[in-house]
Design a protein around this motif. Structure first.
Motif: not given
Length: 314
Positions: A130-140
């Motif tokens: 909770e409260g953590t955010t993920i930003i995709n900087a390029g996956d596969g």
């Protein structure tokens, strides 16, 4: 369950531009435009993320993306941790998820993730606290959403906000390009009038990625009258796989030259996500010429990533 948006429609994570609401996408573009001077160091940095720690969790090499996220976080007042898999416990067998949980336990709230596996960023978002955010900087080959955002921001600055009038051509190795997929999602969301895709047959997707696009292998024909070109990097490992015969052949068939560019509409914008293979995707004359927006893309990368970090963590 929508991992990206909460029940009120606010961004929780940024994993892909696919199905991202138009109003959310435009809000990020608008905000990036507003803070571009701060992003480029022309005004004092903002303090909206003071006390927040952001980690660049990179399992693949990067120059532009990592650097611009670092600068973006710093310009917002955040603390930044740079994780490099080659010098971390990942070399001892620690999983990406265990790395995430360990850093969460230290109070890190924002994670900018680059990973060679499709879906890696989404997997981490599913398990994030909770409260953590993920930003995709390029996956596969799946997605690179902030690159897609900075590309359409650059295009909007050059050609105006009404994308319905635009003919846009994407050229090169679309099959293996997460940038191309994010660009396609963004262009569709913004209602681009015509999207054309051109490249060697072996480098074009066989699935529904290009649905609704005009697709062809004749670069000269596809160039006619386009308002913008998005040139993709030729990944040289495709030569080893036999998908491209030679760099010279590729440049002959799909390299952008001054002579070729005359087929496009006057003042057509030329974009490239970098790094450029000069003399392969385009000549020096084009890369450094007046219609090239490559360096503007790089600058816009900081502004877009500031807008994303602010929206998710501010």
């Amino acid at each position: 369950m929508n991992l990206q948006l909460d029940t009120d429609g606010r961004l929780r994570h940024l994993l892909t531009l696919e199905a991202l609401p138009r109003e959310t996408l435009c809000r990020l573009l608008d905000r990036a435009g507003q803070i571009r001077d701060t992003a480029l160091g022309r005004t004092h940095k903002r303090n909206s993320l003071v006390g927040t720690t952001v980690c660049t969790l990179f399992f693949e090499p990067s120059t532009r993306t990592r650097s611009s996220f670092q600068i973006a976080a710093q310009r917002l007042g955040a603390d930044i941790i740079n994780f490099d898999a080659s010098t971390s416990s990942a070399r001892k067998g620690e999983t990406a998820l265990d790395t995430l949980r360990n850093l969460e336990a230290m109070g890190v709230r924002g994670f900018v993730v680059r990973h060679p596996d499709d879906g890696a960023a989404g997997m981490l978002a599913e398990h994030a606290g909770e409260g953590t955010t993920i930003i995709n900087a390029g996956d596969g080959r799946s997605a690179h959403p902030t690159q897609g955002l900075l590309d359409v921001l650059t295009l909007r600055q050059a050609k105006g906000a009404d994308f319905s009038k635009l003919k846009v051509l994407i050229v090169g190795d679309v099959e293996h390009s997460r940038v191309a997929r994010s660009d396609l999602h963004a262009l569709r969301t913004l209602g681009a009038g015509e999207i054309r895709v051109c490249g060697p047959q072996a480098l074009l997707p066989k699935d529904d990625t290009l649905q609704g696009c005009a697709v062809g292998n004749d670069f000269d024909a596809m160039l006619e009258g386009v308002d913008a070109l998005m040139m993709l990097r030729l990944q040289r490992e495709r030569m080893e796989e036999g998908l491209v015969t030679s760099l010279a052949d590729y440049h002959r068939d799909y390299g952008l030259t001054a002579e070729r560019l005359q087929r496009a509409a006057p003042g057509a914008a030329v974009l490239h996500p970098g790094p450029i293979n000069r003399g392969v995707e385009m000549t020096d004359e084009i890369a450094d010429g007046p219609q090239s927006l490559v360096l503007r893309q790089v600058g816009n990368g900081v502004a877009i990533r500031m807008a994303v970090l602010e929206a998710l963590l501010g």
